[in-house]
Every structure is written in C-alpha cells, then in structure tokens.
Design an enzyme around this catalytic site. Structure first.
Site, mmCIF file in Angstrom:
data_model
loop_
_atom_site.group_PDB
_atom_site.id
_atom_site.type_symbol
_atom_site.label_atom_id
_atom_site.label_comp_id
_atom_site.label_asym_id
_atom_site.label_seq_id
_atom_site.Cartn_x
_atom_site.Cartn_y
_atom_site.Cartn_z
ATOM 1 N N ASP A 108 0.882 -1.064 0.042
ATOM 2 C CA ASP A 108 -0.155 0.015 -0.072
ATOM 3 C C ASP A 108 0.856 1.240 0.278
ATOM 4 O O ASP A 108 2.213 1.272 0.252
ATOM 5 C CB ASP A 108 -0.721 -0.336 1.493
ATOM 6 C CG ASP A 108 -1.451 1.205 1.593
ATOM 7 O OD1 ASP A 108 -2.429 1.614 0.803
ATOM 8 O OD2 ASP A 108 -1.205 1.593 2.813
ATOM 9 N N ASP A 110 0.097 5.120 1.134
ATOM 10 C CA ASP A 110 -0.081 6.044 2.328
ATOM 11 C C ASP A 110 -0.156 5.407 3.556
ATOM 12 O O ASP A 110 -0.713 4.465 3.918
ATOM 13 C CB ASP A 110 -1.287 6.917 1.923
ATOM 14 C CG ASP A 110 -1.303 8.065 0.759
ATOM 15 O OD1 ASP A 110 -0.400 8.903 1.062
ATOM 16 O OD2 ASP A 110 -1.459 7.651 -0.209
ATOM 17 N N ASP A 301 -1.918 -0.486 5.703
ATOM 18 C CA ASP A 301 -2.168 0.307 6.994
ATOM 19 C C ASP A 301 -3.904 0.811 7.329
ATOM 20 O O ASP A 301 -4.415 0.985 8.277
ATOM 21 C CB ASP A 301 -1.491 1.479 7.252
ATOM 22 C CG ASP A 301 -1.874 2.538 6.372
ATOM 23 O OD1 ASP A 301 -2.074 2.136 5.199
ATOM 24 O OD2 ASP A 301 -2.233 3.729 7.114
HETATM 25 O O1 LIG Z 1 -4.401 3.070 -0.312
HETATM 26 P P1 LIG Z 1 -3.514 4.378 0.119
HETATM 27 O O2 LIG Z 1 -2.122 4.179 -0.720
HETATM 28 O O3 LIG Z 1 -3.301 4.109 1.462
HETATM 29 O O4 LIG Z 1 -4.461 5.710 -0.259
HETATM 30 C C1 LIG Z 1 -5.530 6.051 0.770
HETATM 31 C C2 LIG Z 1 -5.740 7.356 0.639
HETATM 32 O O5 LIG Z 1 -4.215 7.815 0.930
HETATM 33 C C3 LIG Z 1 -4.049 9.250 0.986
HETATM 34 O O6 LIG Z 1 -4.900 10.036 2.044
HETATM 35 C C4 LIG Z 1 -3.998 9.514 3.483
HETATM 36 O O7 LIG Z 1 -2.891 10.062 3.328
HETATM 37 C C5 LIG Z 1 -2.835 11.303 3.414
HETATM 38 C C6 LIG Z 1 -1.237 12.014 3.303
HETATM 39 O O8 LIG Z 1 -0.535 11.364 4.400
HETATM 40 C C7 LIG Z 1 -3.624 12.190 4.759
HETATM 41 O O9 LIG Z 1 -3.563 13.486 4.583
HETATM 42 C C8 LIG Z 1 -4.842 11.452 4.552
HETATM 43 O O10 LIG Z 1 -5.567 12.181 5.605
HETATM 44 C C9 LIG Z 1 -4.883 10.091 4.498
HETATM 45 O O11 LIG Z 1 -6.397 9.758 4.457
HETATM 46 C C10 LIG Z 1 -4.643 10.129 -0.323
HETATM 47 O O12 LIG Z 1 -4.579 11.287 -0.366
HETATM 48 C C11 LIG Z 1 -6.068 9.371 -0.581
HETATM 49 O O13 LIG Z 1 -6.645 9.961 -1.995
HETATM 50 C C12 LIG Z 1 -6.297 7.982 -0.709
HETATM 51 O O14 LIG Z 1 -7.360 7.440 -0.981
#
Ligand SMILES: O=P(O)(O)OC[C@H]1O[C@H](O[C@H]2O[C@H](CO)[C@@H](O)[C@H](O)[C@H]2O)[C@H](O)[C@@H](O)[C@@H]1O
Length: 363
Positions: A108, A110, A301
């Site tokens: 994954d 983020d 995560d």
């Molecule tokens: O599937 P992932 O790679 O984990 O993506 C899921 C979402 O991740 C991002 O948002 C998350 O991370 C951001 C940066 O650290 C944070 O600001 C936010 O609160 C988190 O939810 C991304 O911006 C989303 O579009 C993804 O869906």
C-alpha cells in the site's frame, strides 16, 4: 399509552452492508406521502449519523468490543501483539514459509511507504524507502496498490519496474521499460473495470469541491475512478457538515458508494472490485495460478487493505501485515508499527535473498 406506534424499518445500505434499523414514531393520521417524506428525512439523518460515527472512529477500526474494553489498555495491546506479532520478529518463519515458492510483494502507499501527513499532495516517499522498494522489486515481483490516482502515486514513487494498481485497484498497469514509458497514455494498462464511471466521477468531484469549498481545511482529491474528501484538517465541529454535504451529493448517484479511510471519505463505484480483487488479478497476471508456487506478502495500514488481507487469509495464502501502532481489528497475520519498520522489513528481505543466492544448495 400514546396514539403513536413505532415503525421499524430495517434498511439495506444503498451501497452494501446493513444499516441500523430506522425507528420512528408515526402519528396515525399521517398520509402515505407524509410518511414517505418523513422516512426520507429520517433516512438522511440516520445515514449522516452513521457516516459521522465512523468518521469519529477513524480508520481502521480500533479494537473496542465488550470483552476487551474492560481490560487495561496495556493488556489489550499485549494480547493483540500475541495474535499479530511483529513481522520483524517473525522474519525467519516468513522466509522459511517461502521455501520452494516465489515471494511476491504487494504494498500500500499512504501510511505504509510514506508517513501520514496533513497535506495529501505532500505525502512524499523518503529517499531510503524508495531505495528499499527499488531493491525489493529487483528480487521479487512487486506491486503498489493504492486508493490514489495511479499517475499521482507514480509521481511519488518514480520506479518503473513495478506494477501499479491505482484507485483502489480499479486502474492496473504493468511495469514500464523506462520512466518515460509511464507517460505513454494507455500503454501497459492491464485492467480498468470502472471505465464507464469516469464521467460520473468527474462530475461528483466537481460537485463535492463546490459543496465543501466553504469548509475550512476540507480537501477534495480526484483519484480518477474514485474521489477522496479529506477532513484531517477540518475542525471536528464541521465534520457533521462535511458528512451532510457528501451524502447530499451521493444521494443523486445510486451507483456510487461511500467508504472510509484515515480521516477521509471515499466515493467509489458500487462495482465488486477492491484491493483484494486487484491482488487476485495481479497474482494471475504474474502467472501464479498455482498457490504452491507463490508466497504473497501484502503490507498495508488502512481499512481498504483489509480486503486484500482477507483474500490471503481465506485462501490460506502468504501473509498480510498490518502497519499500526495500536490494536485494530484485522485479517492480517502480522504487524509492523510504522513505515520505518516496513523499510527495515524490505531491507531484510533483500539481504536474505542476496545471501540465499550466494549460498550453494548442499545435498
Ligand atoms: O491506499 P492508500 O495508498 O493508503 O491511499 C489511501 C488514501 O491515502 C491518501 O490519504 C491519506 O494520506 C494522506 C497523506 O498522508 C493524509 O493526509 C490523509 O488524511 C489520509 O487519508 C490519499 O490522499 C487518498 O486519496 C487515498 O485514498
């Protein structure tokens, strides 16, 4: 006794799952139209409350069932870690299980490869993490599965030898020969099961951006086949307003559903496709039709990663590793506390592989 009766409506969420029953007092004199309006109003309020509750709980679900809440926090943590031990401590067992099999890595983005930050546009991957992912991809087939738009995650990762599954697996592309290849439109795209939703998602993105523009800190992100509404930087007092605005837009789009990530509401097509299905697709694309040939390791995560953990658990295949500092309900087998431990795990895998390639097989 009152002249009211209680009507209980058990409802199926428009987007899967069962919502809590709607219970509303109905005066006997209500006309069918009034009743319909009342029901619609109540349903809207209930849906908002449901979204708001889950916004507060954040993601993935912290452990909070009656049997564990009565225990002190430290006991909950130690009992959780017994069931989901550190993948670093279990490293030997993991590589031993790969005997005669090819390890395939699924990552994954983020919260796994990059730490969670306030601004989603600045979730850069640290240099050492990029080196670790690059090295892993030299020895093992490697894929990144993310909720983000595929191009966006590529702009963060910048490694051409990987598979990328963007928009929660709805946009899958194979490795490109060079970094430049990645800009080449549709070349290398393996699967896009939600193409027909593109215009709708674009429309919803614009509507949500407009509806939330006055909410300080709210951010809407267009992830191509899905949309993210971020509330990490929104004052908690305005969370109900965000939930309400999102629901009011979604009510016009029955073919879209609402899911949740870490301080983010995610809007996506109702198709039966998620990171779990994408993982199965990638295993097939890599030619691993026989489970005896492969040991998939999936590290993530978030709630959306649970779909992939579940596929592995249900199929008795490989290992899911949850990145979390706190106990959470999960289908993963092991845990890592934070991205720095993910990096350490990837490094150890590479070291182990290098060593095993040098060691002659005796016998
Ligand atoms: O599937 P992932 O790679 O984990 O993506 C899921 C979402 O991740 C991002 O948002 C998350 O991370 C951001 C940066 O650290 C944070 O600001 C936010 O609160 C988190 O939810 C991304 O911006 C989303 O579009 C993804 O869906």
């Amino acid at each position: 006794m009152t002249n009211q009766q209680n009507v209980v409506v058990v409802d199926v969420k428009p987007h899967g799952g069962v919502k809590p029953p709607l219970s509303l007092p109905v005066a006997k004199s209500f006309s069918p139209q009034d009743l319909k309006l009342l029901l619609m109003k109540k349903r809207f309020e209930t849906e908002n409350a449901w979204v708001l509750d889950s916004m507060r709980a954040s993601s993935p679900t912290r452990i909070s069932n009656p049997t564990t809440t009565s225990l002190p926090e430290t006991d909950v943590k130690s009992s959780w870690i017994v069931h989901h031990p550190s993948a670093l401590n279990m490293f030997e067992q993991i590589v031993t299980a790969s005997k005669g099999k090819q390890i395939a890595m699924f990552l994954d983005y983020d919260g796994t490869l990059s730490p969670i930050v306030e601004d989603p546009d600045r979730a850069f991957m640290p240099r050492e993490m990029r080196a670790a992912v690059r090295d892993v991809s030299r020895y093992f087939p490697t894929a990144i599965l993310t909720g983000r738009c595929r191009d966006k995650v590529y702009s963060f990762v910048k490694l051409s030898g990987l598979y990328y599954a963007g928009s929660h697996g709805m946009d899958i592309k194979g490795p490109s020969k060079s970094c430049k290849d990645n800009n080449n439109g549709k070349q290398g795209v393996l699967f896009q099961p939600a193409s027909e939703f593109l215009p709708m998602i674009d429309e919803v993105y614009k509507a949500l951006a407009e509806k939330t523009k006055s909410i300080s800190g709210a951010k809407v992100e267009n992830n191509k086949f899905c949309v993210s509404v971020h509330y990490r930087c929104v004052d908690e007092k305005s969370w109900a307003t965000i939930a309400e605005q999102v629901r009011s837009v979604l009510n016009h789009y029955p073919k879209l559903k609402l899911t949740q990530g870490r301080k983010v509401l995610e809007i996506r097509p109702t198709i039966k496709w998620d990171k779990g299905r994408a993982l199965e697709f990638l295993l097939e694309a890599l030619g691993y039709n026989n489970p005896n040939d492969v040991l998939p390791i999936y590290i993530g995560d978030d709630r959306t990663d649970e779909d992939a953990f579940k596929v592995l658990r249900d199929r008795g295949l490989g290992f899911g590793i949850l990145v979390s500092k706190i106990p959470k309900e999960t289908n993963a087998s092991y845990s890592l506390q934070e991205p720095s431990e993910v990096k350490e795990f990837l490094r150890r895998l590479v070291e182990w592989k290098k060593l095993s390639l040098q060691t002659p097989i005796i016998g």
